[in-house]
Design an enzyme around this catalytic site. Structure first.
Site, mmCIF file in Angstrom:
data_model
loop_
_atom_site.group_PDB
_atom_site.id
_atom_site.type_symbol
_atom_site.label_atom_id
_atom_site.label_comp_id
_atom_site.label_asym_id
_atom_site.label_seq_id
_atom_site.Cartn_x
_atom_site.Cartn_y
_atom_site.Cartn_z
ATOM 1 N N MET A 114 0.831 -1.181 0.000
ATOM 2 C CA MET A 114 0.000 0.000 0.000
ATOM 3 C C MET A 114 0.882 1.254 0.000
ATOM 4 S SD MET A 114 -2.985 -1.297 -0.157
ATOM 5 C CE MET A 114 -3.715 -2.898 0.096
ATOM 6 N N CYS A 115 0.489 2.287 0.720
ATOM 7 C CA CYS A 115 1.195 3.560 0.701
ATOM 8 C C CYS A 115 1.094 4.219 2.073
ATOM 9 C CB CYS A 115 0.601 4.499 -0.355
ATOM 10 S SG CYS A 115 0.414 3.766 -2.005
ATOM 11 N N ARG A 116 1.729 5.361 2.212
ATOM 12 C CA ARG A 116 1.627 6.209 3.407
ATOM 13 C C ARG A 116 1.472 7.648 2.933
ATOM 14 N NH1 ARG A 116 0.619 3.408 7.861
ATOM 15 N NH2 ARG A 116 -0.816 2.775 6.211
ATOM 16 N N ILE A 168 4.011 8.594 -0.121
ATOM 17 C CA ILE A 168 5.027 7.623 -0.541
ATOM 18 C C ILE A 168 4.290 6.373 -1.018
ATOM 19 C CG2 ILE A 168 6.974 8.468 0.805
ATOM 20 C CD1 ILE A 168 6.204 6.467 3.008
ATOM 21 N N ASN A 182 -4.423 5.724 -0.253
ATOM 22 C CA ASN A 182 -3.713 4.541 0.224
ATOM 23 C C ASN A 182 -4.708 3.389 0.186
ATOM 24 O OD1 ASN A 182 -2.116 2.604 1.569
ATOM 25 N ND2 ASN A 182 -2.848 3.310 3.572
#
Length: 281
Positions: free
Chosen positions: A1-3, A86, A112
């Site tokens: 996933m992402c942040r 990110i 995300n």
């Protein structure tokens, strides 16, 4: 996933947000504590509002920890509303046009999560995008299509209703293809004046999301804290995971909740998908 993180308040140097916290977003790109993946190295992006009517964006396919241009930008630029993201790809290519935040006129968007089995339902989702918006899709990621659907369903007029309609449409299409849990998301969007954030997933087990505690309350608990003294009273952060370990500084956003940040005030609303057809009728 992402942040990701979304900041609003008095202008601060970008490096105060991106690099200096103990668990900064750059640290999270290598060592995420709460993400589905520890490493988020498939690119990054920063969006901010300056003197122009539309926000600036800087995106790169480099890992955030390894891009000297990001450090250079963050050391010199300041802004009162900042989005940073990110990326850990869920299948789409590592390319600049797939890096968040995405921009349309005054609006920024970060996501995300994922639309499950996106390649199988991509065409059906894209066909619902408004004709004038469809040519603006530059990348291949589900998150950008999600943004265009939110714009199609009225993001610029009513963000809460538009995101609910977009989610309802995605879930409807997904389930028509036999996908039990079509969507996992935390989302942030802004027009430069307010920020809207959302925590939701089809299975009811969403990725983490937190908001910062009122700065004046924290100052009372931590007199003399240099970081807190530098922030304006209306400073607020919404983040995928806390940027530090200061006790009481972070509150978890409940499951299936939308957050509205405006002029330092934070509101919470239950989030429920709606029938997209009804929203546009």
């Amino acid at each position: 996933m992402c942040r990701w993180l979304a900041y609003s308040g008095s202008p601060v140097p970008l490096d105060e947000l991106l690099f200096k916290p103990a668990n900064s977003i750059v640290v999270q790109s290598k060592h995420s504590r709460l993400g589905a993946e520890t490493t988020n190295g498939d690119g990054f992006g920063v969006g901010w509002y300056g003197v122009l009517p539309t926000p600036g964006i800087f995106r790169s396919t480099e890992p955030a920890w390894n891009d000297s241009n990001l450090w250079e930008l963050a050391s010199h630029a300041s802004a009162g509303r900042v989005f940073a993201h990110i990326r850990a790809s869920t299948g789409s290519a590592v390319q600049q046009t797939n890096c968040h935040p995405f921009r349309h006129e005054r609006w920024l968007w970060m996501h995300n999560g994922l639309i499950r089995d996106f390649p199988a339902i991509k065409r059906d989702l894209a066909m619902a995008v408004r004709p004038d918006l469809f040519p603006l899709i530059q990348g291949s990621t589900d998150s950008e299509v999600f943004f265009m659907l939110a714009l199609t369903f009225g993001l610029e007029q009513d963000p809460l209703a538009a995101v609910a309609a977009a989610v309802g449409h995605i879930e409807g299409v997904g389930r028509s293809h036999g996908i039990d849990y079509p969507l996992q998301m935390t989302v942030a969007t802004t027009n430069g004046d307010s920020t809207w954030a959302f925590r939701y997933s089809s299975e009811g087990r969403s990725r983490t999301l937190f908001h910062s505690t009122d700065v004046t309350t924290l100052r009372a608990h931590y007199p003399g804290n240099v970081m807190l003294e530098q922030l304006s009273d209306d400073a607020r952060l919404v983040v995928s995971e806390p940027l530090g370990d200061l006790l009481g500084a972070w509150q978890e956003v409940p499951e299936a909740t939308s957050v509205v940040v405006h002029d330092g005030e934070v509101e919470f609303h239950p989030f429920r998908p709606t029938d997209a057809a009804a929203a546009t009728s």
